[in-house]
Write a protein that holds these residues in place. Structure first.
Motif, PDB file in Angstrom:
ATOM      1  N   ARG A 189      21.729  -9.301  62.146  1.00  0.00           N
ATOM      2  CA  ARG A 189      22.780  -9.245  61.125  1.00  0.00           C
ATOM      3  C   ARG A 189      22.172  -9.168  59.723  1.00  0.00           C
ATOM      4  O   ARG A 189      22.661  -8.420  58.869  1.00  0.00           O
ATOM      5  N   ASP A 190      21.108  -9.938  59.488  1.00  0.00           N
ATOM      6  CA  ASP A 190      20.469  -9.927  58.177  1.00  0.00           C
ATOM      7  C   ASP A 190      19.887  -8.551  57.862  1.00  0.00           C
ATOM      8  O   ASP A 190      20.010  -8.049  56.740  1.00  0.00           O
ATOM      9  N   LYS A 224      22.557  -6.079  56.937  1.00  0.00           N
ATOM     10  CA  LYS A 224      23.077  -6.264  55.578  1.00  0.00           C
ATOM     11  C   LYS A 224      22.175  -5.570  54.561  1.00  0.00           C
ATOM     12  O   LYS A 224      22.653  -4.998  53.574  1.00  0.00           O
TER      13      LYS A 224
END
Length: 263
Positions: A218-219, A222
């Motif tokens: 997820r990081d 982003k």
């Protein structure tokens, strides 16, 4: 601060150093749709063009000599116009290395994830678009892998929901299996009760057990959009600076295609 999309549109329009009335109208129309004041955007565009003119004037003085024939070469040229020798700059990749070192320093010293992500985004966004072949290629080779989003089933549904659904399904089937000795409706009721109860427990277990595996994906996703926007800016600049370098342009077009940036 303008949106990345509007900034990319302005960068693309200013790539050749000339802004037509049609390009200006398109930018102002896009600014209006995004809620920006078209007049303020117009002032911003004019300031960008003035800065480009100042940079161009400074570039006139930045000349080099071809190591093969001694002809005078502008710092923007990647090949000698007289003999065709490719001009390299030994120190060119220092700026790209500086960005890499900056990101590594932020990662090592900023322990609060949210602040770390903001600082890295700002470092990438404010990084000046390279103007030499070496810097352009070095940047794209470094940035392109980071501009891709990783697909993850767990990352899409969420670890808690995934584990909860799996456990719910298992105990729901187990509840239905009890219909051998009782009515179907009673088995359905037992299955729902067991499924909901243990499904909630499974959701909690899944959340804590899979969180560490999902968060890095997820990081990265982003940050991927920030790298993607910067790649788009660099490629737009490269198409102008390296337009006569067939080999470099082939590599750049492949990167653009791989990132799905081409329209």
């Amino acid at each position: 601060m303008l949106s990345p999309e509007l900034n990319n549109l302005i960068d693309a329009a200013l790539t050749d150093g000339i802004l037509t009335d049609q390009e200006r109208a398109v930018i102002k129309k896009r600014a209006l749709l995004e809620g920006y004041d078209p007049d303020e955007v117009d002032i911003y565009i004019n300031s960008r063009m003035q800065q480009m003119q100042i940079d161009a004037q400074g570039a006139v003085a930045k000349v080099r000599k071809c190591p093969a024939c001694g002809a005078i070469i502008s710092y923007m040229q990647t090949r000698c116009p007289q003999c065709g020798t490719e001009i390299t700059n030994v120190g060119a990749t220092k700026s790209v290395q500086k960005l890499s070192d900056m990101i590594n320093e932020i990662t090592a010293t900023e322990f609060i994830k949210e602040k770390r992500q903001v600082r890295i985004k700002n470092a990438i966004t404010s990084f000046p678009v390279p103007t030499t072949k070496e810097d352009i290629m070095e940047f794209l080779f470094m940035a392109a892998p980071n501009a891709k989003k990783k697909k993850s089933f767990l990352g899409t549904l969420g670890p808690a929901l995934t584990m909860g659904l799996i456990v719910f399904a298992a105990f729901f089937v187990l509840g239905l299996a009890t219909t051998v000795n009782q009515s179907f409706m009673q088995g359905l009721q037992d299955g729902l009760l067991l499924g909901v109860f243990f499904g909630l427990i499974g959701a909690l277990v899944g959340h804590f057990a899979l969180k560490k595996k999902v968060e890095p994906i997820r990081d990265q996703n982003k940050m991927a959009e920030v790298w993607r926007n910067k790649c788009e800016q660099v490629i737009a600049k490269a198409k102008f600076i390296l337009r006569e370098d067939a080999s470099a342009m082939a590599t750049i077009m492949n990167i653009e295609k791989d990132l799905k940036l081409s329209k």
